[in-house]
Design an enzyme around this catalytic site. Structure first.
Site, PDB file in Angstrom:
ATOM      1  N   LYS A  22      33.283  39.570 109.429  1.00  0.00           N
ATOM      2  CA  LYS A  22      31.959  39.145 109.920  1.00  0.00           C
ATOM      3  C   LYS A  22      31.796  37.631 109.807  1.00  0.00           C
ATOM      4  O   LYS A  22      31.358  36.972 110.750  1.00  0.00           O
ATOM      5  CB  LYS A  22      30.861  39.842 109.106  1.00  0.00           C
ATOM      6  CG  LYS A  22      29.486  39.219 109.274  1.00  0.00           C
ATOM      7  CD  LYS A  22      28.459  39.795 108.334  1.00  0.00           C
ATOM      8  CE  LYS A  22      28.437  39.244 106.945  1.00  0.00           C
ATOM      9  NZ  LYS A  22      27.658  38.022 106.722  1.00  0.00           N
ATOM     10  N   ASN A  23      32.152  37.080 108.648  1.00  0.00           N
ATOM     11  CA  ASN A  23      31.886  35.656 108.427  1.00  0.00           C
ATOM     12  C   ASN A  23      32.834  34.751 109.202  1.00  0.00           C
ATOM     13  O   ASN A  23      32.645  33.536 109.227  1.00  0.00           O
ATOM     14  CB  ASN A  23      31.928  35.337 106.925  1.00  0.00           C
ATOM     15  CG  ASN A  23      30.709  35.917 106.227  1.00  0.00           C
ATOM     16  OD1 ASN A  23      29.737  36.297 106.886  1.00  0.00           O
ATOM     17  ND2 ASN A  23      30.760  35.997 104.913  1.00  0.00           N
ATOM     18  N   CYS A 117      15.997  33.260 101.122  1.00  0.00           N
ATOM     19  CA  CYS A 117      17.094  34.215 101.197  1.00  0.00           C
ATOM     20  C   CYS A 117      17.116  35.044  99.920  1.00  0.00           C
ATOM     21  O   CYS A 117      16.757  34.551  98.851  1.00  0.00           O
ATOM     22  CB  CYS A 117      18.404  33.457 101.357  1.00  0.00           C
ATOM     23  SG  CYS A 117      19.811  34.535 101.438  1.00  0.00           S
ATOM     24  N   ARG A 122      18.914  28.552  99.759  1.00  0.00           N
ATOM     25  CA  ARG A 122      20.066  28.196 100.600  1.00  0.00           C
ATOM     26  C   ARG A 122      19.645  27.157 101.638  1.00  0.00           C
ATOM     27  O   ARG A 122      19.470  27.477 102.807  1.00  0.00           O
ATOM     28  CB  ARG A 122      20.629  29.456 101.272  1.00  0.00           C
ATOM     29  CG  ARG A 122      21.200  30.442 100.276  1.00  0.00           C
ATOM     30  CD  ARG A 122      21.679  31.699 100.945  1.00  0.00           C
ATOM     31  NE  ARG A 122      22.877  31.493 101.727  1.00  0.00           N
ATOM     32  CZ  ARG A 122      23.404  32.445 102.517  1.00  0.00           C
ATOM     33  NH1 ARG A 122      22.815  33.617 102.614  1.00  0.00           N
ATOM     34  NH2 ARG A 122      24.496  32.213 103.199  1.00  0.00           N
ATOM     35  N   ASP A 305      30.944  36.929  97.178  1.00  0.00           N
ATOM     36  CA  ASP A 305      30.570  38.118  97.952  1.00  0.00           C
ATOM     37  C   ASP A 305      31.100  39.416  97.339  1.00  0.00           C
ATOM     38  O   ASP A 305      30.697  40.503  97.757  1.00  0.00           O
ATOM     39  CB  ASP A 305      31.053  37.990  99.406  1.00  0.00           C
ATOM     40  CG  ASP A 305      30.304  36.899 100.151  1.00  0.00           C
ATOM     41  OD1 ASP A 305      29.252  36.455  99.660  1.00  0.00           O
ATOM     42  OD2 ASP A 305      30.782  36.484 101.225  1.00  0.00           O
ATOM     43  N   ARG A 397      24.364  44.848 108.172  1.00  0.00           N
ATOM     44  CA  ARG A 397      24.705  43.519 108.697  1.00  0.00           C
ATOM     45  C   ARG A 397      26.217  43.291 108.661  1.00  0.00           C
ATOM     46  O   ARG A 397      26.747  42.569 109.498  1.00  0.00           O
ATOM     47  CB  ARG A 397      24.021  42.438 107.850  1.00  0.00           C
ATOM     48  CG  ARG A 397      22.514  42.392 108.017  1.00  0.00           C
ATOM     49  CD  ARG A 397      21.917  41.372 107.088  1.00  0.00           C
ATOM     50  NE  ARG A 397      22.762  40.183 107.097  1.00  0.00           N
ATOM     51  CZ  ARG A 397      22.873  39.325 106.096  1.00  0.00           C
ATOM     52  NH1 ARG A 397      22.184  39.505 104.996  1.00  0.00           N
ATOM     53  NH2 ARG A 397      23.665  38.280 106.192  1.00  0.00           N
TER      54      ARG A 397
HETATM   55  C1  EPZ Z   1      28.936  31.560 103.432  1.00  0.00           C
HETATM   56  O1  EPZ Z   1      27.572  31.188 103.217  1.00  0.00           O
HETATM   57  C2  EPZ Z   1      28.939  33.045 103.699  1.00  0.00           C
HETATM   58  N1  EPZ Z   1      28.133  33.322 104.875  1.00  0.00           N
HETATM   59  C3  EPZ Z   1      28.391  33.788 102.496  1.00  0.00           C
HETATM   60  O2  EPZ Z   1      28.506  35.177 102.741  1.00  0.00           O
HETATM   61  C4  EPZ Z   1      29.251  33.436 101.282  1.00  0.00           C
HETATM   62  O3  EPZ Z   1      28.668  34.027 100.142  1.00  0.00           O
HETATM   63  C5  EPZ Z   1      29.289  31.915 101.091  1.00  0.00           C
HETATM   64  O4  EPZ Z   1      29.742  31.275 102.311  1.00  0.00           O
HETATM   65  C6  EPZ Z   1      30.218  31.484  99.968  1.00  0.00           C
HETATM   66  O5  EPZ Z   1      31.505  31.969 100.191  1.00  0.00           O
HETATM   67  C7  EPZ Z   1      28.675  33.222 106.075  1.00  0.00           C
HETATM   68  O6  EPZ Z   1      29.844  32.895 106.233  1.00  0.00           O
HETATM   69  C8  EPZ Z   1      27.826  33.576 107.227  1.00  0.00           C
HETATM   70  P1  EPZ Z   1      27.885  27.694 101.342  1.00  0.00           P
HETATM   71  P2  EPZ Z   1      27.136  29.657 103.250  1.00  0.00           P
HETATM   72  O7  EPZ Z   1      27.336  26.721 102.322  1.00  0.00           O
HETATM   73  O8  EPZ Z   1      27.915  28.967 104.293  1.00  0.00           O
HETATM   74  C9  EPZ Z   1      24.554  25.401  98.653  1.00  0.00           C
HETATM   75  C10 EPZ Z   1      27.742  37.395 102.894  1.00  0.00           C
HETATM   76  O9  EPZ Z   1      27.333  38.208 102.028  1.00  0.00           O
HETATM   77  N2  EPZ Z   1      24.236  24.659  99.887  1.00  0.00           N
HETATM   78  O10 EPZ Z   1      29.326  27.575 100.975  1.00  0.00           O
HETATM   79  O11 EPZ Z   1      25.665  29.638 103.341  1.00  0.00           O
HETATM   80  C11 EPZ Z   1      24.207  26.889  98.788  1.00  0.00           C
HETATM   81  O12 EPZ Z   1      22.855  27.117  98.507  1.00  0.00           O
HETATM   82  C12 EPZ Z   1      27.300  35.959 102.854  1.00  0.00           C
HETATM   83  O13 EPZ Z   1      28.500  37.735 103.814  1.00  0.00           O
HETATM   84  C13 EPZ Z   1      23.281  23.650  99.845  1.00  0.00           C
HETATM   85  O14 EPZ Z   1      22.689  23.362  98.800  1.00  0.00           O
HETATM   86  O15 EPZ Z   1      27.601  29.178 101.812  1.00  0.00           O
HETATM   87  C14 EPZ Z   1      25.167  27.506  97.804  1.00  0.00           C
HETATM   88  O16 EPZ Z   1      24.619  27.410  96.519  1.00  0.00           O
HETATM   89  C15 EPZ Z   1      26.259  35.703 101.824  1.00  0.00           C
HETATM   90  N3  EPZ Z   1      23.010  22.954 100.994  1.00  0.00           N
HETATM   91  C16 EPZ Z   1      26.409  26.621  97.913  1.00  0.00           C
HETATM   92  O17 EPZ Z   1      25.951  25.378  98.472  1.00  0.00           O
HETATM   93  C17 EPZ Z   1      23.640  23.234 102.169  1.00  0.00           C
HETATM   94  O18 EPZ Z   1      23.360  22.569 103.184  1.00  0.00           O
HETATM   95  C18 EPZ Z   1      27.544  27.161  98.784  1.00  0.00           C
HETATM   96  O19 EPZ Z   1      27.013  27.617 100.019  1.00  0.00           O
HETATM   97  C19 EPZ Z   1      24.615  24.258 102.205  1.00  0.00           C
HETATM   98  C20 EPZ Z   1      24.890  24.961 101.041  1.00  0.00           C
END
Ligand code: EPZ
Length: 418
Positions: A22-23, A117, A122, A305, A397
């Site tokens: 999915k991701n 979220c 996030r 995840d 999802r």
């Molecule tokens: C991706 O989310 C995945 N989603 C998530 O999977 C997964 O848990 C995550 O990566 C980590 O592997 C998709 O691919 C659609 P990040 P993403 O940006 O991209 C902070 C699932 O269950 N951050 O690496 O949102 C954030 O809050 C989902 O399938 C900021 O502060 O993850 C987090 O603490 C859930 N500002 C950390 O960084 C930003 O602009 C890492 O988030 C972006 C992120």
């Protein structure tokens, strides 16, 4: 509103086939619309998140059509709207990927800011900084991000916290920019590599995906291609954990063990037997499980995840385990529901302390997020007696045909429309 009714306590055995990731599918689908030609994607999972991203692209003028199971045809020639509709974007955070698409292709993007979220705060500030680094002017107004650039230009951008989403969105915007973009501290997740492989097949010039420095030499245009989405490592991991939890012999096909090293190592460390072939992984639990201390990390560390599903498995270990969540700040909401099934889990700040082994007992429970929901399903399948799991819209999802796949393993599970 649907619910899953599960009669737990059965030993599960057999073969289960994982879907495409999915991701990976979400950004790959968006990326195909960077070209004004048709692309064909294969091994596309058909969960509701994928449906949402297709709906959003359609609303922007992109032609999207299913051409058989797992086969999706996308043609970005008609992309002509720069504003993504709030009612569609609000359903899923990954919708924000259309910002990189619109900015890269049309030089303008008006996209609603994602809201709260269920797994923690996030924000999208790292995505926005990436767009600004490429020369876009960005304003946040009335709940929308409005970004504009006459011509994006390549730049060096250090991605904070190696964010997956910010790495992907900046890549999407940078492939058609003028000059070279260098992403430092880039996410190394397999989904980022899959996206880079797709984009390169479309004519992009990207080097280094899978490492922490990605170099993107901008090109004038991209063309259509054919691409097969990688297997869903989180779905594979969920079914391996399920097999270990319920005590049978479970083979997961369409699996890439190299994407799951930390998870396989952790399963091995608690006493689960693993056998791997090129495309399948077999899991079997013979002995008592031992406790373990783990912490989630960016790839190739233990994936956040799978934190919830693995925590459920640790309720079966003989002793005290700890699970520290370092990626998201609110990813233990499922614990209260698991406790209602008898689990002995205390949460202290970012760490769950799990004492086992516990014979879980069936209970009515509610999923409040995708992976936490899967953890409850795994718990329910191992629990003694009947459970009812509601909140299936979260699980749907990312887990395609879940109850059918589980039934093939001998699980007693039914989806009931309420
Ligand atoms: C991706 O989310 C995945 N989603 C998530 O999977 C997964 O848990 C995550 O990566 C980590 O592997 C998709 O691919 C659609 P990040 P993403 O940006 O991209 C902070 C699932 O269950 N951050 O690496 O949102 C954030 O809050 C989902 O399938 C900021 O502060 O993850 C987090 O603490 C859930 N500002 C950390 O960084 C930003 O602009 C890492 O988030 C972006 C992120």
């Amino acid at each position: 509103m649907d619910k899953l009714v599960i009669e737990g306590g059965r030993v599960l055995n057999g073969v289960i086939t994982a879907s495409g990731a999915k991701n990976s599918a979400l950004p790959v689908i968006v990326a195909t619309a960077l070209a004004e030609e048709e692309s064909l994607l294969e091994n596309v999972p058909h969960g509701t998140d994928v449906e949402h991203i297709c709906d959003i692209l359609s609303s922007l003028g992109v032609a999207v059509r299913w051409d058989g199971p797992g086969r999706l045809r996308i043609n970005g020639a008609g992309l002509n709207r720069v504003q993504a509709p709030y009612e569609l974007v609000r359903k899923m955070r990954a919708s924000f990927y259309v910002a990189g698409l619109l900015l890269g292709r049309l030089g303008e993007a008006v996209v609603p800011l994602p809201g709260g979220c269920s797994i923690g705060s996030r924000p999208v500030d790292y995505h926005i900084k990436g767009f600004e680094a490429l020369g876009a002017q960005v304003a946040l107004e009335h709940g929308y991000m409005k970004a504009y650039a006459k011509r994006l230009t390549g730049a060096k951008y250090y991605v904070s916290r190696a964010s997956v989403g910010a790495t992907i969105n900046t890549m999407l915007a940078a492939v058609l920019a003028e000059g070279t973009t260098v992403l430092e501290n880039a996410a190394r997740e397999p989904e980022v590599v899959d996206l880079a492989n797709l984009l390169n097949a479309m004519g992009a010039k990207i080097r280094g995906a899978g490492m922490d420095v990605i170099r993107i030499e901008g090109v004038k245009r991209l063309h259509g291609t054919e691409h097969e989405i990688i297997p869903d490592r989180i779905e594979v991991g969920s079914y391996l954990i399920l097999g270990a939890m319920t005590g049978g012999k479970v083979v997961v096909e369409n699996a890439m063990g190299e994407h799951l090293r930390s998870v396989l190592a952790s399963l091995g460390a608690i006493g689960v037997e693993i056998e791997e072939s090129t495309t399948a992984i077999c899991v079997q639990r013979k002995d008592r499980l031992t406790p373990l201390n783990i912490a989630t990390q960016q790839y190739p560390g233990f994936p956040t995840d799978l934190q919830a599903p693995f925590s459920v498995l640790l309720t079966q270990s003989d002793g005290v385990s700890t699970v520290r969540e370092t990626v998201f700040d609110g990813r233990f909401k499922y614990v209260d529901e698991l406790r209602r099934m008898g689990a002995d889990i205390q949460v202290e700040r970012d760490t769950a302390i799990i004492t086992g082994p516990t014979q879980l007992t069936g209970a009515p429970v509610e999923a409040t997020d995708l992976r936490g929901g899967m953890a409850l399903v795994i718990g329910a399948l191992a629990a003694e007696g009947k459970s009812e799991v509601i909140g299936l819209e979260h699980i749907d999802r990312g887990y395609e045909r879940l109850e059918h796949k589980l039934q093939n393993l001998g699980a007693c599970v039914q989806r009931i429309s309420v």
